[in-house]
Design an enzyme around this catalytic site. Sequence first.
Site, short mmCIF file in Angstrom:
data_model
loop_
_atom_site.label_atom_id
_atom_site.label_comp_id
_atom_site.label_asym_id
_atom_site.label_seq_id
_atom_site.Cartn_x
_atom_site.Cartn_y
_atom_site.Cartn_z
CG ASP A 198 -1.68 2.01 8.45
OD1 ASP A 198 -2.34 3.00 8.03
OD2 ASP A 198 -0.68 1.56 7.87
CD GLU B 83 2.41 -5.17 7.71
OE1 GLU B 83 1.88 -4.96 8.82
OE2 GLU B 83 2.79 -4.26 6.94
CE LYS C 69 5.66 2.12 5.94
NZ LYS C 69 4.42 2.20 5.12
CG HIS D 138 7.05 -3.69 9.33
ND1 HIS D 138 6.51 -4.93 9.60
CD2 HIS D 138 5.99 -2.83 9.42
CE1 HIS D 138 5.22 -4.83 9.83
NE2 HIS D 138 4.88 -3.57 9.73
CG HIS E 269 -0.92 -5.33 4.10
ND1 HIS E 269 -0.51 -4.67 5.21
CD2 HIS E 269 -0.34 -4.70 3.05
CE1 HIS E 269 0.30 -3.67 4.87
NE2 HIS E 269 0.40 -3.66 3.57
CD GLU F 286 -0.53 -1.97 9.07
OE1 GLU F 286 0.04 -1.56 10.10
OE2 GLU F 286 -0.07 -1.82 7.92
CD GLU G 169 0.79 3.94 9.70
OE1 GLU G 169 1.16 3.40 10.76
OE2 GLU G 169 1.12 3.51 8.58
CG ASP H 73 2.81 5.04 5.90
OD1 ASP H 73 3.86 5.33 5.28
OD2 ASP H 73 2.28 3.91 5.79
CB SER I 120 -0.95 -0.01 1.20
OG SER I 120 -0.28 0.25 2.40
CE LYS J 260 2.99 0.25 10.50
NZ LYS J 260 1.76 0.60 9.74
P1 PGA Z 1 3.05 -1.23 3.07
O1 PGA Z 1 2.11 -1.12 4.34
O2 PGA Z 1 4.40 -1.62 3.51
O3 PGA Z 1 2.36 -2.28 2.24
O4 PGA Z 1 3.03 0.14 2.40
C1 PGA Z 1 2.56 -0.68 5.57
C2 PGA Z 1 1.87 0.58 5.97
O5 PGA Z 1 0.99 1.10 5.26
O6 PGA Z 1 2.21 1.11 7.02
ZN ZN Z 2 0.69 2.83 6.78
#
Ligand code: PGA
Ligand code: ZN
Length: 398
Positions: free
Chosen positions: A229, A193, A324, A352, A143, A152, A272, A299, A40, A375
């Site tokens: 999230d 995940e 990230k 992650h 996911h 999430e 998030e 994010d 995503s 996270k």
């Molecule tokens: P992604 O999802 O690694 O698939 O982007 C993680 C997130 O959205 O935090």
């Molecule tokens: Zn996210």
Amino acid sequence: RITGVSLRRVLDSRGNATVEADVLTESGGFGRGAAPSGASTGEYEAIELPAGESIAAAREHAVPRLEGLYAGDQRAVDGALRAADGTDDFSAIGANSAVAISMAAAKAAADVLGAPLYQHLGGAFRGDNFPIPLGNVVGGGEHAKEATHIQEFLAAPVGAPSVSEAVFANAAVHAAVADVLDERGVPAAKGDEGAWAPPISDADAFEVVEEAVDRVEDDVGFEIRFGLDVAAAELYDADEGAYVYGEETKSTDEQVEYIAGLVDEYDLAYVEDPLDENDYEAFAELTDRVGDRTLICGDDLFVTNVGRLREGIDVGAANSILIKPNQIGTLSDAFDAVELAARNGYETVISHRSGETEDTTIAHLAVATDAGFIKTGTVGGERTAKLNELVRIADDAV
Ligand code: PGA
Ligand code: ZN
């Protein structure tokens, strides 16, 4: 000084090819890093190229510039990566090769110093706090199809007295979710995940996670909350101007109202991407309403990018940022985002990706930057690699 950089395709946790980099130095230092990969992904992230393409481009343009640089001068290494690429978004060599090399160079430098990576990155005067792990226990969205719309549901063991107790509490919540689902006769596979991906409504998922958290909280005797999230950019339909939850849609005002209601009903510790990645204004409205009692984290909104974070700070769009490294391409850029966040009172959450490897850099990064949270999932080898590394760091055993 760097004498060699080798790059190869390795598997990630989804079975896709990703980039692994090895950096060697003159004095015998060795570092290895592997790029993670999102599903995503945010619209404004640095570009991930197909692994083979990224490796070929990095070998041609980046490796010659890296040879001879001091591995410990992270700014020089990352500057050389940027110069070799020549674009704003690493679309020439790929953020996947860039971040793998950036991490490998840091590890080679730590190896030369004989210090753990967190020590090299954070220095002697870093704080001695440990990040609270946010553990994905129920998930859907991009996911896991046919599961929840919200991407999430994250256990947040905010009262845990130690990293180790926090990590085990999240695993216990993950197990308790399986029990609660089983009692309800709901079968559940796992998403990318390792979170449970049950075919239930979001409303039911809130009940299940709340019940699981309550059980574990009673058991361990410290406070556990949970967070989300929403990954709302994936739900947002720009043509309709609405958030799409299967058959149901919500206008932006309704989405703000919905999330604010959830924060209060479930005492959420963390939310998030509750809104679309282009809607700073609605983010700011929600933060204004509930930012005093929960973390509103960007994010896809910020993509670890100082320019986008500055824009958010100006309008009060959030009070925390997800970091990230592969969203921006280098450790130096990730550190710049952390520093800007810290100077403006934003909490940092090191994260992650849904596609991961055994690489443990983010555990070191979280400790080095004194991040409030990390996270990185709850179970599964590519997630426990980071969690167990955190436990080792806390135990002075790396
Ligand atoms: P992604 O999802 O690694 O698939 O982007 C993680 C997130 O959205 O935090
Ligand atoms: Zn996210």
